[in-house]
Design a protein around this motif. Structure first.
Motif, PDB file in Angstrom:
ATOM      1  N   MET A 233     -21.564  58.462 -41.265  1.00 50.64           N
ATOM      2  CA  MET A 233     -22.069  59.083 -40.049  1.00 50.64           C
ATOM      3  C   MET A 233     -20.992  59.408 -39.030  1.00 50.64           C
ATOM      4  N   ASP A 234     -20.896  60.688 -38.750  1.00 53.94           N
ATOM      5  CA  ASP A 234     -20.016  61.161 -37.687  1.00 53.94           C
ATOM      6  C   ASP A 234     -20.430  60.507 -36.369  1.00 53.94           C
ATOM      7  N   VAL A 235     -19.443  60.130 -35.560  1.00 54.59           N
ATOM      8  CA  VAL A 235     -19.763  59.512 -34.275  1.00 54.59           C
ATOM      9  C   VAL A 235     -20.242  60.568 -33.276  1.00 54.59           C
ATOM     10  N   GLN A 236     -19.528  61.680 -33.199  1.00 53.63           N
ATOM     11  CA  GLN A 236     -19.885  62.721 -32.229  1.00 53.63           C
ATOM     12  C   GLN A 236     -20.719  63.812 -32.879  1.00 53.63           C
ATOM     13  N   MET A 237     -21.985  63.812 -32.519  1.00 58.49           N
ATOM     14  CA  MET A 237     -22.905  64.841 -33.029  1.00 58.49           C
ATOM     15  C   MET A 237     -23.817  65.272 -31.883  1.00 58.49           C
ATOM     16  N   PRO A 238     -24.343  66.500 -31.950  1.00 58.82           N
ATOM     17  CA  PRO A 238     -25.267  66.948 -30.902  1.00 58.82           C
ATOM     18  C   PRO A 238     -26.634  66.277 -31.046  1.00 58.82           C
TER      19      PRO A 238
ATOM     20  N   SER B 197     -11.363  57.311 -40.574  1.00 60.40           N
ATOM     21  CA  SER B 197     -10.769  58.276 -39.663  1.00 60.40           C
ATOM     22  C   SER B 197     -10.817  59.670 -40.283  1.00 60.40           C
ATOM     23  N   LYS B 198     -11.096  60.647 -39.436  1.00 60.57           N
ATOM     24  CA  LYS B 198     -11.019  62.039 -39.877  1.00 60.57           C
ATOM     25  C   LYS B 198      -9.623  62.566 -39.576  1.00 60.57           C
ATOM     26  N   PRO B 199      -9.074  63.452 -40.342  1.00 58.03           N
ATOM     27  CA  PRO B 199      -9.706  64.076 -41.511  1.00 58.03           C
ATOM     28  C   PRO B 199      -9.883  63.081 -42.673  1.00 58.03           C
TER      29      PRO B 199
ATOM     30  N   ALA C  89     -23.961  62.440 -42.523  1.00 60.70           N
ATOM     31  CA  ALA C  89     -24.282  63.067 -41.238  1.00 60.70           C
ATOM     32  C   ALA C  89     -23.000  63.537 -40.577  1.00 60.70           C
ATOM     33  N   GLU C  90     -22.875  64.839 -40.437  1.00 65.20           N
ATOM     34  CA  GLU C  90     -21.644  65.420 -39.892  1.00 65.20           C
ATOM     35  C   GLU C  90     -21.981  66.817 -39.400  1.00 65.20           C
ATOM     36  N   ASP C  91     -21.718  67.085 -38.122  1.00 65.33           N
ATOM     37  CA  ASP C  91     -22.125  68.382 -37.567  1.00 65.33           C
ATOM     38  C   ASP C  91     -21.091  69.476 -37.807  1.00 65.33           C
ATOM     39  N   ASN C  92     -19.885  69.058 -38.124  1.00 67.29           N
ATOM     40  CA  ASN C  92     -18.851  70.057 -38.423  1.00 67.29           C
ATOM     41  C   ASN C  92     -18.983  70.478 -39.881  1.00 67.29           C
TER      42      ASN C  92
HETATM   43 MN    MN Z   1     -18.944  65.808 -34.841  1.00 70.47          MN
END
Ligand code: MN
Length: 270
Positions: free
Chosen positions: A64-69, A118-120, A20-23
């Motif tokens: 899972m990405d933390v920040q998603m819409p 951590s991203k990247p 899950a990643e919005d980017n």
């Molecule tokens: Mn995101």
């Protein structure tokens, strides 16, 4: 790097991973890295898609990405843990976070994440995380080794959490059996009164107390509840609070049984 022969190795290590990643760039990069390792990857770009995917097919692990819409990673993992509460299952969820600060790691754990990256995303870190949460199959049930499932608290697991000391077990379980219901009542009252801060504090205290017994389900629920209370979302907190009430009562019954059993054995040695 030496690679094992593909067919055999893939049979053992190929996993179904929900990413899950919005980017789109991050998503593509991570998906490619996972596919290179032989895994099957399904993509989601927000929490709602994650919940849908989980209903449609089983996964071995979620990144899972933390920040998603629409629904962020923290809320989503809270909901996953809440749903798992009735089944006793626990799917490993690794947070993908742009922040590597301690407070963010804590927030991830409190929300129900099992780890974080951590991203990247670095290929090696990704491989290590997958290997840590999904050891190679050995023929036995691969379901989350080392992760206590649901309400399966046994005398052995409880003792293991408490220094294998029966007297200590009796004492701290007695404390919890007294304190737990008070905290649960406080949470209900705070919710009815619309007092988010009081709800967060009671949930926090309950989580800390229940954590001593490996009572994963109620710990995760309390953590999710605390999170929602801190964000002021009391509407979303209400069903979680009811769920926690029921689960806490169940945990209390189990703990009391074990406590009585241990006490009856231990008394003669006094
Ligand atoms: Mn995101």
């Amino acid at each position: 790097m030496v690679r094992a022969p593909a067919s055999r190795s893939n049979r053992r290590t190929r996993r179904n991973i929900l990413l899950a990643e919005d980017n789109a760039v991050n998503a593509t990069l991570a998906a490619r890295l996972l596919e290179k390792e032989g895994h099957a990857v399904r993509l989601a770009s927000n929490g709602l898609q994650v919940l849908t995917a989980l209903e449609e097919e089983p996964f071995d692990l979620i990144l899972m990405d933390v920040q998603m819409p629409l629904m962020d990673g923290l809320e989503t993992v809270g909901r996953i843990r809440q749903r798992e509460a009735s089944s006793g299952r626990h799917i490993p969820v690794i947070a993908l976070t742009a922040h590597a600060m301690r407070s963010d790691q804590d927030r991830c754990r409190e929300a129900g994440m099992d780890g974080y990256l951590s991203k990247p995303i670095q290929a090696e870190a990704l491989r290590e995380a997958i290997a840590r949460f999904l050891p190679a199959r050995t023929g036995q049930d691969p379901a989350a080794p080392g992760m206590p499932g649901g309400l399966q608290i046994s005398r052995e697991s409880l003792l293991a959490h408490l220094d294998n000391d029966p007297l200590l077990l009796v004492d701290v379980v007695d404390l919890f059996l007294g304190l737990g219901p008070v905290l649960v009542a406080q949470m209900g009252q705070a919710l009815r009164d619309g007092k988010a801060e009081a709800l967060a504090m009671a949930a926090h205290t309950f989580r800390g107390a229940a954590g001593n017994f490996g009572a994963t389900v109620v710990v995760d629920l309390a953590a999710a509840l605390e999170q929602l209370a801190r964000s002021g979302d009391l509407a979303a907190a209400a069903p979680l609070c009811r769920e926690l009430e029921e689960r806490a009562a169940e945990v209390g019954r189990i703990l009391r049984e074990i406590r009585d059993e241990v006490a009856s054995v231990t008394v003669g040695h006094g």
